[in-house]
Every structure is written in C-alpha cells, then in structure tokens.
Write a protein that holds these residues in place. Structure first.
Motif, mmCIF file in Angstrom:
data_model
loop_
_atom_site.group_PDB
_atom_site.id
_atom_site.type_symbol
_atom_site.label_atom_id
_atom_site.label_comp_id
_atom_site.label_asym_id
_atom_site.label_seq_id
_atom_site.Cartn_x
_atom_site.Cartn_y
_atom_site.Cartn_z
ATOM 1 N N THR A 173 0.830 -1.208 0.000
ATOM 2 C CA THR A 173 0.000 0.000 0.000
ATOM 3 C C THR A 173 0.861 1.253 0.000
ATOM 4 O OG1 THR A 173 -1.722 -1.197 1.197
ATOM 5 C CG2 THR A 173 -1.861 1.198 1.206
ATOM 6 N N ILE A 174 1.949 1.227 0.743
ATOM 7 C CA ILE A 174 2.854 2.378 0.811
ATOM 8 C C ILE A 174 3.501 2.632 -0.549
ATOM 9 C CG2 ILE A 174 4.957 3.257 1.898
ATOM 10 C CD1 ILE A 174 4.091 1.445 4.360
ATOM 11 N N ALA A 175 3.943 1.557 -1.204
ATOM 12 C CA ALA A 175 4.539 1.707 -2.537
ATOM 13 C C ALA A 175 3.544 2.323 -3.515
ATOM 14 C CB ALA A 175 5.013 0.348 -3.044
ATOM 15 N N TYR A 176 2.283 1.931 -3.396
ATOM 16 C CA TYR A 176 1.240 2.454 -4.282
ATOM 17 C C TYR A 176 1.103 3.971 -4.115
ATOM 18 C CZ TYR A 176 -3.506 3.375 -5.992
ATOM 19 O OH TYR A 176 -4.593 3.898 -6.638
ATOM 20 N N TYR A 177 0.984 4.439 -2.876
ATOM 21 C CA TYR A 177 0.803 5.872 -2.642
ATOM 22 C C TYR A 177 2.087 6.659 -2.894
ATOM 23 C CZ TYR A 177 -3.874 5.013 -0.889
ATOM 24 O OH TYR A 177 -5.202 4.655 -0.797
ATOM 25 N N TRP A 178 3.219 6.055 -2.647
ATOM 26 C CA TRP A 178 4.505 6.709 -2.944
ATOM 27 C C TRP A 178 4.586 6.997 -4.443
ATOM 28 C CZ3 TRP A 178 8.983 4.909 0.593
ATOM 29 C CH2 TRP A 178 10.079 5.762 0.494
ATOM 30 N N ASN A 179 4.192 6.008 -5.251
ATOM 31 C CA ASN A 179 4.233 6.173 -6.696
ATOM 32 C C ASN A 179 3.316 7.301 -7.161
ATOM 33 O OD1 ASN A 179 5.072 5.153 -9.391
ATOM 34 N ND2 ASN A 179 2.892 4.709 -9.577
ATOM 35 N N GLU A 193 16.069 13.811 -4.914
ATOM 36 C CA GLU A 193 17.358 13.300 -4.436
ATOM 37 C C GLU A 193 17.189 12.402 -3.214
ATOM 38 O OE1 GLU A 193 18.062 17.721 -5.527
ATOM 39 O OE2 GLU A 193 16.378 16.353 -5.103
ATOM 40 N N GLN A 194 16.202 12.685 -2.376
ATOM 41 C CA GLN A 194 16.095 11.981 -1.099
ATOM 42 C C GLN A 194 14.939 10.989 -1.017
ATOM 43 O OE1 GLN A 194 17.345 14.438 2.508
ATOM 44 N NE2 GLN A 194 16.603 16.069 1.153
ATOM 45 N N PHE A 195 13.971 11.065 -1.954
ATOM 46 C CA PHE A 195 12.784 10.211 -1.822
ATOM 47 C C PHE A 195 12.428 9.452 -3.098
ATOM 48 C CE2 PHE A 195 12.459 12.826 1.890
ATOM 49 C CZ PHE A 195 12.011 11.927 2.846
ATOM 50 N N THR A 196 13.394 9.264 -3.965
ATOM 51 C CA THR A 196 13.175 8.418 -5.135
ATOM 52 C C THR A 196 14.408 7.555 -5.377
ATOM 53 O OG1 THR A 196 14.090 9.935 -6.811
ATOM 54 C CG2 THR A 196 11.773 10.239 -6.210
ATOM 55 N N ILE A 197 14.221 6.552 -6.210
ATOM 56 C CA ILE A 197 15.331 5.734 -6.710
ATOM 57 C C ILE A 197 15.432 6.018 -8.199
ATOM 58 C CG2 ILE A 197 16.181 3.385 -7.079
ATOM 59 C CD1 ILE A 197 14.562 2.541 -4.604
ATOM 60 N N ASP A 198 16.427 6.793 -8.575
ATOM 61 C CA ASP A 198 16.596 7.197 -9.977
ATOM 62 C C ASP A 198 15.336 7.850 -10.525
ATOM 63 O OD1 ASP A 198 19.199 6.135 -9.983
ATOM 64 O OD2 ASP A 198 18.454 4.138 -10.523
ATOM 65 N N GLY A 199 14.690 8.681 -9.694
ATOM 66 C CA GLY A 199 13.538 9.445 -10.135
ATOM 67 C C GLY A 199 12.198 8.747 -10.015
ATOM 68 N N ARG A 200 12.170 7.541 -9.505
ATOM 69 C CA ARG A 200 10.908 6.810 -9.345
ATOM 70 C C ARG A 200 10.729 6.395 -7.885
ATOM 71 N NH1 ARG A 200 12.117 1.715 -8.178
ATOM 72 N NH2 ARG A 200 14.051 0.811 -8.981
ATOM 73 N N ALA A 201 9.505 6.038 -7.554
ATOM 74 C CA ALA A 201 9.225 5.541 -6.207
ATOM 75 C C ALA A 201 9.737 4.112 -6.050
ATOM 76 C CB ALA A 201 7.720 5.566 -5.957
#
Length: 566
Positions: A173-179, A193-201
C-alpha cells in the motif's frame, strides 16, 4: 493493489450486514489478537514489532509509541514523518486519568495574509513552501517521553536509525501511494534526491534506505529536542527556505512548544468517548454520537437505510459547526461544552427527517453557544498504560519540501487556513491551522476500555463514530468493527479553503458490502450515492478487558498494518 480488489469483491459477496457468507457472522479478514502483557497496533508490521520489542526491553507504552512513530516516518513517509505534527491521548494507570497532548505547529511569523493577496491566491497551494508550518512531532515525542518514558530517547530511536541505514522492504500500500506522490512533488528541491530511486518511487518489496534520516534521528537522539528546534537541523531548514522562496525561519522553530490539553468527552450509551479539543476536529465525533444516541440503531441493523441515512445526516450537522467554530483556541473563542452537550444535540436532531436528506445545514449561532492520507498507532504495556497517537504530514508526503541532507519532508498543514478575513480559521502569522488528525479513547466506569483511531482527513470523525456504533450498537468485535464496510460523506461546508457552503447535500461514498436495497432507498430519500475506492481511512485499536486485564488488538485490511502482543 490486487489485495484491495480482492477485499472489495469479498465485500460484494457479504450481503446485507457485511456478514461472512459461510458462517453468517460479521465479516472480518482475520481474528482479533489477544495478549496478557502488552499490545501494539500500527499500520506497518515492522513498526508493530519495534513497539513490542521496546516494551519487552522495559519501555513504557509511550516509549513504544515513540519508537514505532519514528520507524513509520521512515517506512511510511506517505503518511507521516518528523516534518509533521502529532497528537496523543495517554491513559496513565498511576493517576488513573487521561492526558492529552497537542503537538501542532504554527504558521511562520514572517508570512502575512498580504503576501497571498499579492500573489493573487484564493487558497493556499497544497505543495511547495507556502503551506509549510512548524513541525511539532519531535517536540511531542520529548514531551510525552519526559512525563511517561522509561528508556532513553536514544534507545527509542535506535531501531528506526538502524532500518534507515541498513534498509527495509517497502510494503504494497505504501509503494502504491509513494508512486502517486512522486509526479506531484518531484519539482520541489530535495525531494527527488532523497525520496526516489533514480527518479521513481520504490516498488513493492524493494529495499529502501534513508541514510540522511538516519543521521537526523541520530542527531536528535544525542542532542535532544533542541537539536531539532535550535541546533543544526533548524539552521539547515532556515537556509533551505530562504533559498527557495519560503518563510519558515529558525526563530519559528526555536519558539515552538506544544501543549498538554484536557481531553473532552461525551457519554454514548454508557461509554465515555474522549477526544482532544480544537484546533483539531475530534469533537465532531462527539457531536455525531450525541445526535445518534436518540435513535435505535441496533434495532434498525447494520447496513439498513435508517442506519446509513442517520449516519450521514448527523455528519452533515456536526460538520456545519466544524466549518464555523473549530480553529486555534488562541484566536477563536468557542463554547466547546455547549457544542458537545446533550441539549444542543437534541436541538440539532430535530432538524433530521427520516424521509429526506438535508441539502443545506447552518451551524450553531453565537447565541446558541453562549454559556448556559496520516498514520495512527496505539500501544499498551504491562502496567496498564495505553497510548493513542496520530501523526501526519497532511497531504500524503506533505509539501514536497525536503531540506538537503535531513531525509524528511516538511508538512503542508498550512494549506488548511482560509484566505478570508473574519473567518475563525483565517490565516495569521504564528497561528495553528485547523487540524484533521485526531486520536481517540474510550473509558467505561472510569476504567480504560478502548484506544483507537481512524486515519484519513475528514473521514476521521466519521470513522470514529462508525467504529463505535459497530462495537456498541451492532455488537461487533474489535476486528469486525474495522473490517465492516464504511461510508464517507463528502461535500459539507469546510473550515478550510474558500469555505463554500454545502447547498446540494453533498455525496455519500460507500464501500462494497452494503445492501443494494439500502442504497436504492437512500437515493429515493435524496442522497447522491456513489461507490468509491480509498477514502475510508485506516483503523487500529487496542481494547482492555477490565476484569482480566487482557488486551485485544485489531488492524484492518485497508492498510499494511499489524496488531500483535505478548
């Protein structure tokens, strides 16, 4: 989100009362959890385990709540973090009373109403520097710990620091809302810079690390609350907002203090239900319960048209007062005792028709009141201390403003101010905005009975009432009460934004599982009804058997959470 679709399909099959199609009992995704010594219920299994281990190692329920909250800021940044606010209710077995803490922050003193007018804004924007207010969570941790903690704060923060440094797998569920959040927030400095992995969730099951947050929590663990509000963290926040057209300053952080407040209550069918007073919306739940107490909900039955209609109408009436009267008490004088009184509820109940939905609702007049996405968690320890705690960045991941090297996002709670002179919730420097996050507690005969909450914006007071009615009127157990299908009425006059008054009755959103005959009957009474996924909040609860002291725990199916004990 296959799990959520499956649950929706199960709901369709459950029929008139959300009942299990095999046994006939009210539907639940799992059994209640029971334990003799301690219990924790949070929206993330790892946070629940951290809370339990904290208590096993000699910590109090408050220590456990702090440890879990710190972990959730890392593991569920879509709902909370140290850039947000905190509210809590604590049952202290020593004094045998409830203690409330309002850990909400104030607006920047350098930001004025005129600045919004100069920008031509009718509302405060939801993201960026303008909606940011002082974060109160860290102050709340230390205030709670100072009164009720047993372990050191360094010990309480150690698990979150370890997971931030070493990593943890992200839940579904967290991954869904992060995206969903990344496209909205990526443009704000420091977020990508601090809340993505190469610009994605991060994806479901993918390991996420936040070494910047690990360093920030370590700084707090070593330096105390002042390390956050007057130390290098505060200096970094100040410099960041100066560089990015913001107004939050070192002086705002240094001046911040939350406050201990007295919880307020009403009695609903022999149970004393406790909420915190404004600037939060908790008393809306008390107003709704007072109105509903005049009806035989048990006789009508769960999912009946009468049950659904009365819930909706009571909500409309309470939310009219919420829009007019709930605000920072330092700026708005209101008679809370009158708003939550039984005689006032009786006068409001008289406005309800059993045959027709209310289209417009007026709030109480001054004369009538004269004297006469968030995370929720709960913990309970072996001494009988119970904690009801809620913490939020407001809109999902907050403002998107992530100061460099700190590993957290500042909240956007200031969006909830009204840009209109004369309104109780109108913007002013150094003022606390209206708050949606509300913890709840129930006592019976002076003893603790239930610590619970339902996260999720305006759903929260509606959810509190639905849970209590499920438990008290419909006889559901703790897990069934949370898994039962819910309603969410939208469209009432709001205490925020442009404050447009309801004129069309709003919209009643419902989950699958309610009888179609009831839905059709609601429409005939004038309700606009639609099926919707998602706006029903997330519930956690711990109950205590007054005779045995045994705890029961529940964590509902709409989140990734877990209730567990020992």
């Amino acid at each position: 989100m296959q799990r959520l679709l499956l649950l929706a399909l199960i709901g369709v099959a459950t029929g008139a009362s959300g009942a299990d199609r095999i046994t006939g009992a009210p539907f639940a995704t799992r059994s209640e959890v029971f334990a003799p010594h301690a219990m924790a219920a949070t929206s993330h299994p790892l946070a629940t385990q951290i809370a339990l281990q904290t208590m096993r190692d000699g910590g109090s329920a408050v220590d456990a709540a702090i440890a879990a909250n710190a972990a959730l800021g890392l593991m569920e940044p879509t709902g909370n973090g140290i850039g947000g606010d905190l509210f809590a209710i604590v049952w202290d077995p020593t004094t045998r009373k409830l203690h409330g803490y309002n850990g909400s922050g104030r607006s920047p003193k350098a930001l004025t109403m005129q600045h919004f007018r100069d920008l031509g804004l009718a509302d405060i924007p939801p993201h960026g520097p303008l909606p940011v207010s002082v974060p109160g969570a860290v102050d709340g941790w230390f205030a709670l710990h100072g009164r009720f903690g047993k372990r050191t704060m360094a010990q309480n923060l150690a698990p979150a620091i370890r997971y931030a440094r070493d990593g943890h797998p992200v839940h579904e569920t967290i991954a869904y809302y992060w995206n969903l959040s990344v496209p909205r927030l990526a443009k704000w400095p420091g977020f990508t810079e601090q809340f993505t992995i190469d610009g994605r969730a991060p994806r479901t099951g993918e390991v996420w690390k936040n070494p910047n947050l690990a360093k920030t929590l370590e700084t707090i663990a070593n330096g105390g609350r002042d390390a956050f509000y007057t130390g290098t963290i505060a200096r970094t926040i100040d410099a960041y907002f100066r560089a990015n057209d913001g107004f939050l300053r070192y002086e705002d952080l240094a001046a911040h203090r939350g406050e201990w407040v007295e919880p307020v209550s009403t009695n609903y069918r022999g149970y004393d239900v406790w909420e915190l007073p404004p600037n939060g919306q908790g008393i809306a739940a008390l107003q709704m319960l007072n109105i509903l107490e005049g009806y035989d909900l048990k006789g009508y039955g769960f999912g009946s048209v009468e049950h659904m209609h009365l819930m909706t109408e009571a909500k409309k009436l309470a939310f009219a007062d919420r829009a007019r009267w709930y605000a920072d008490p330092a700026f708005q004088d209101v008679n809370i005792g009158k708003l939550i009184s039984k005689p006032y509820a009786e006068s409001r109940r008289a406005l309800i028709s059993m045959d027709t939905a209310l289209k417009e609702v007026q709030p109480a007049t001054p004369q009538e009141l004269e004297q006469g996405d968030t995370i929720y968690l709960t913990t309970a320890d072996d001494d009988g201390m119970m904690v009801s705690l809620i913490q939020s960045n407001y809109r999902g991941m907050g403002s998107g403003m992530a100061p460099p090297g700190l590993g957290f996002i500042l909240q956007d709670r200031g969006e909830m101010f009204v840009l209109k002179d004369g309104h109780p919730n109108s913007y002013a420097p150094g003022k606390r905005p209206f708050q949606t996050i509300i913890p709840a507690f129930v006592t019976k005969d002076g003893r603790p009975w239930l610590s619970f909450g339902v996260m999720g914006g305006a759903m929260q007071p509606q959810g509190h009432v639905q849970i209590l009615v499920n438990l008290i009127d419909f006889g559901m157990n703790l897990q069934e009460a949370g898994d039962a299908p819910r309603m969410h009425h939208d469209g009432s006059t709001e205490p925020t934004g442009q404050n447009t008054a309801m004129s069309d009755g709003g919209v009643l959103e419902i989950e699958s599982g309610f009888p179609h005959d009831s839905v059709r009957a609601l429409m005939r009474r004038g309700h606009v009804v639609k099926f919707a996924d998602g706006p029903y909040g997330g519930y956690q609860a711990i109950a205590r058997d007054p005779a045995t002291g045994v705890y029961a725990g529940a964590s509902e199916s709409r989140k990734d959470g877990q209730a567990a004990g020992y």
